[in-house]
Design an enzyme around this catalytic site. Structure first.
Site, short mmCIF file in Angstrom:
data_model
loop_
_atom_site.label_atom_id
_atom_site.label_comp_id
_atom_site.label_asym_id
_atom_site.label_seq_id
_atom_site.Cartn_x
_atom_site.Cartn_y
_atom_site.Cartn_z
N PRO A 1 29.72 45.88 -13.40
CA PRO A 1 29.53 44.55 -12.85
C PRO A 1 28.66 44.46 -11.61
O PRO A 1 29.15 44.48 -10.50
CB PRO A 1 30.95 44.10 -12.52
CG PRO A 1 31.72 45.36 -12.29
CD PRO A 1 30.95 46.48 -12.88
N GLU A 2 27.36 44.33 -11.75
CA GLU A 2 26.55 43.77 -10.65
C GLU A 2 26.13 42.39 -11.13
O GLU A 2 26.51 41.97 -12.23
CB GLU A 2 25.38 44.69 -10.30
CG GLU A 2 25.88 46.02 -9.75
CD GLU A 2 24.86 46.85 -8.99
OE1 GLU A 2 23.86 46.28 -8.50
OE2 GLU A 2 25.06 48.07 -8.88
N LYS B 1 28.46 37.94 -8.03
CA LYS B 1 29.35 38.60 -8.99
C LYS B 1 30.49 37.69 -9.43
O LYS B 1 31.47 38.16 -10.02
CB LYS B 1 29.88 39.89 -8.36
CG LYS B 1 28.76 40.87 -8.01
CD LYS B 1 29.20 41.97 -7.06
CE LYS B 1 27.99 42.75 -6.57
NZ LYS B 1 28.33 43.66 -5.47
N ARG C 1 31.41 53.64 -0.05
CA ARG C 1 30.65 53.65 -1.30
C ARG C 1 29.65 54.80 -1.26
O ARG C 1 29.23 55.24 -0.19
CB ARG C 1 29.89 52.34 -1.50
CG ARG C 1 30.74 51.09 -1.37
CD ARG C 1 31.93 51.08 -2.29
NE ARG C 1 31.55 51.17 -3.69
CZ ARG C 1 31.08 50.16 -4.40
NH1 ARG C 1 30.94 48.97 -3.85
NH2 ARG C 1 30.76 50.32 -5.66
#
Length: 274
Positions: A2-3, A52, A263
């Site tokens: 999911p981007e 998103k 991240r």
DNA sequence: ATCCGATGTCAAT
DNA sequence: TTGACCTCGGATC
């Protein structure tokens, strides 16, 4: 996966499969049961996507607000729908198709004002840009970035600054523009930002079209460079994302990785300049 | 059978 | 900066 491109593609796909007709709505897993009961049998008449966030509109009943988070997935299938597994948060069924949503961070029935509040706290989305100039543009993002001591890497992931960019597009767009991820936002030049925004518009549109992220220019593919073909273990062809310790396609140096804000950041020190 | 990581975000520290 | 949350597939034992 999911981007932003995934979410905008999902909006299109929902409209194509379920738009304009009554839809059976259920929540086999249970957490969305009350809202599903309110929506069951109503017509899906609008879809929207911002960054998103995905919105499925059911007229006066409201919007289903979906955010996939890191793990959420949508699976489409035909009819008849097979018995759902117990992790299906939301199931939509039409005479011809079904959709199963699993593992989302958010799946909630919201009102118009609640939807507007979500848009208000998101930055401009490259996928909401329009060629006639009436849609989103990079100005609001530039206003934040050009005044910020925060790294460009962090700013690109901040959905209040720019909506829809995730870990892959961040790494790849910084590589494509030769920018060190640790450079401060205020050290970015105006022309660099304009080029980044325009590139994101193009890359993410292609991402929606292909339903995957490809960022390698045709002249840089392994084939074009006379090297053996590569296989990325995620969907698309990229320069640096998840390619730690491998050789950079352009300079041959080692791709580096480091943890930034929990991240994984990837970049090529040889190609990306402070 | 179990562990680990993943394209995300938020609250608590 | 860390932990929590949501799920699942691939690696590892």
């Amino acid at each position: 996966m999911p981007e932003g491109h995934t979410i905008h593609r999902l909006a299109e796909d929902h409209l194509a499969r379920f738009g304009g007709r009554p839809v059976r709505v259920s929540s086999p897993q249970g957490k969305f049961s009350d809202s599903a009961a309110l929506l069951d049998g109503r017509v899906l008449d609008a879809v929207d996507a911002h960054g998103k966030h995905l919105f499925l509109g059911f007229g006066g009943t409201g919007w289903v607000h979906i955010h996939l988070g890191l793990f959420g997935k949508v699976g489409f299938g035909g009819a008849p729908a097979p018995p759902p597994t117990d992790t299906v948060r939301l199931r939509l069924v039409s005479p011809a198709a079904h959709m199963d949503l699993r593992g989302p961070t958010t799946c909630a029935l919201i009102t118009d004002p609640e939807k507007r509040a979500i848009h208000d706290r998101l930055g401009p989305d490259p996928l909401r840009a329009r060629d006639d100039g009436t849609g989103d543009d990079g100005e609001k993002a530039w206003a934040r970035i050009s005044r910020s001591r925060t790294t460009v890497a962090a700013l690109l992931m901040d959905q209040k600054v720019i909506a829809g960019v995730g870990n892959v597009y961040r790494a790849e767009v910084l590589f494509r523009h030769g920018i060190d991820p640790y450079r401060a936002g205020r050290e970015l030049r105006r022309a660099e930002w304009d080029a980044i925004w325009a590139d994101l518009v193009a890359l993410m549109r292609e991402g929606v079209r292909n339903n995957r992220i490809d960022t390698v220019r045709p002249e840089h593919t392994p084939e074009a460079m006379g090297r053996p073909p590569r296989v990325d273990d995620h969907g698309g062809e990229v320069y640096v994302y998840r390619r730690a310790r491998m050789a950079c396609l352009l300079c041959g140096g080692e791709i580096r990785t480091e943890t930034l804000a929990a991240r994984n950041l990837f970049w090529c020190p040889g190609c990306q300049r402070a």
